[in-house]
Enzyme design. Sequence first.
Site, short mmCIF file in Angstrom:
data_model
loop_
_atom_site.label_atom_id
_atom_site.label_comp_id
_atom_site.label_asym_id
_atom_site.label_seq_id
_atom_site.Cartn_x
_atom_site.Cartn_y
_atom_site.Cartn_z
N GLU A 97 -0.62 13.55 26.39
CA GLU A 97 -0.97 14.94 26.70
C GLU A 97 0.30 15.79 26.77
OE1 GLU A 97 -2.70 17.40 26.63
OE2 GLU A 97 -3.93 17.74 28.41
N PHE A 150 5.04 28.82 33.60
CA PHE A 150 4.18 28.62 32.44
C PHE A 150 5.03 28.33 31.22
CE2 PHE A 150 1.14 29.35 29.12
CZ PHE A 150 0.01 28.76 29.66
P1 IMP Z 1 -4.52 20.50 34.38
O1 IMP Z 1 -5.96 20.09 34.20
O2 IMP Z 1 -4.37 21.60 35.37
O3 IMP Z 1 -3.59 19.35 34.63
O4 IMP Z 1 -4.11 21.26 33.10
C1 IMP Z 1 -3.80 20.70 31.93
C2 IMP Z 1 -4.02 21.70 30.82
O5 IMP Z 1 -3.78 23.06 31.22
C3 IMP Z 1 -3.02 21.40 29.74
O6 IMP Z 1 -3.55 20.49 28.84
C4 IMP Z 1 -2.78 22.77 29.14
O7 IMP Z 1 -3.74 23.02 28.16
C5 IMP Z 1 -2.99 23.75 30.27
N1 IMP Z 1 -1.70 24.11 30.89
C6 IMP Z 1 -1.31 23.89 32.15
N2 IMP Z 1 -0.08 24.35 32.37
C7 IMP Z 1 0.35 24.88 31.20
C8 IMP Z 1 1.57 25.51 30.79
O8 IMP Z 1 2.56 25.67 31.53
N3 IMP Z 1 1.61 25.92 29.49
C9 IMP Z 1 0.59 25.76 28.62
N4 IMP Z 1 -0.57 25.15 28.97
C10 IMP Z 1 -0.70 24.73 30.26
MG MG Z 2 -3.79 20.85 26.63
#
Ligand code: IMP
Ligand code: MG
Length: 173
Positions: A97, A150
């Site tokens: 991922e 981000f």
């Molecule tokens: P989680 O479920 O919060 O761990 O988020 C994972 C998903 O959120 C990733 O696969 C990304 O698609 C998106 N995401 C989270 N943080 C970022 C970032 O800093 N940049 C771009 N996408 C992000």
């Molecule tokens: Mg993603």
Amino acid sequence: MPDLIPVLDKETIAQKVDQIARQISSDYKDANLVMLGVLKGAFVFMADLVRCLDLKQVTVDFVRLESYGDRADSSGKIRVVQDVQVDIRDKDVLIVEDILDTGLTLEYLKNHLKRFQPRSVKICVMIDKFERRKVDVQAQYVGHKVKEGFLVGYGLDYAEAYRHLSGIYHLTF
Ligand code: IMP
Ligand code: MG
């Protein structure tokens, strides 16, 4: 206009990918490895990573997940848009991922995969963004840790932009 502040350049990413690949190659030497990329974000990392592996045999597959609701944030409501296509029963699955943020996406995927009875499931992420973690999901292979912010580039997007950049940047507004 948003600003892009460099976090990792192309060369540094290549070194980190190579390091992870060495570790994976050693850990999965005698395994039945299935590398499972999470679309779309993992496509660049996955392509680089598999080409650095020193293994006789590896299977590649992808899943596509969609979190519906919020955009930049993971809302926690996740669904599988494209499921695993290869048989992972009794196989050693390594989820690949782009970024681990709250952890909700990868926790969901790990649970989802249980029904296929893999032998093992581990996680490999390019970026571990640890400040906003909501669930206890751990990645066994991590390219780079950041606290917050981000990030875009190297597969990571903001509203589908910036995925093509070869470096990783902090996007500021
Ligand atoms: P989680 O479920 O919060 O761990 O988020 C994972 C998903 O959120 C990733 O696969 C990304 O698609 C998106 N995401 C989270 N943080 C970022 C970032 O800093 N940049 C771009 N996408 C992000
Ligand atoms: Mg993603």
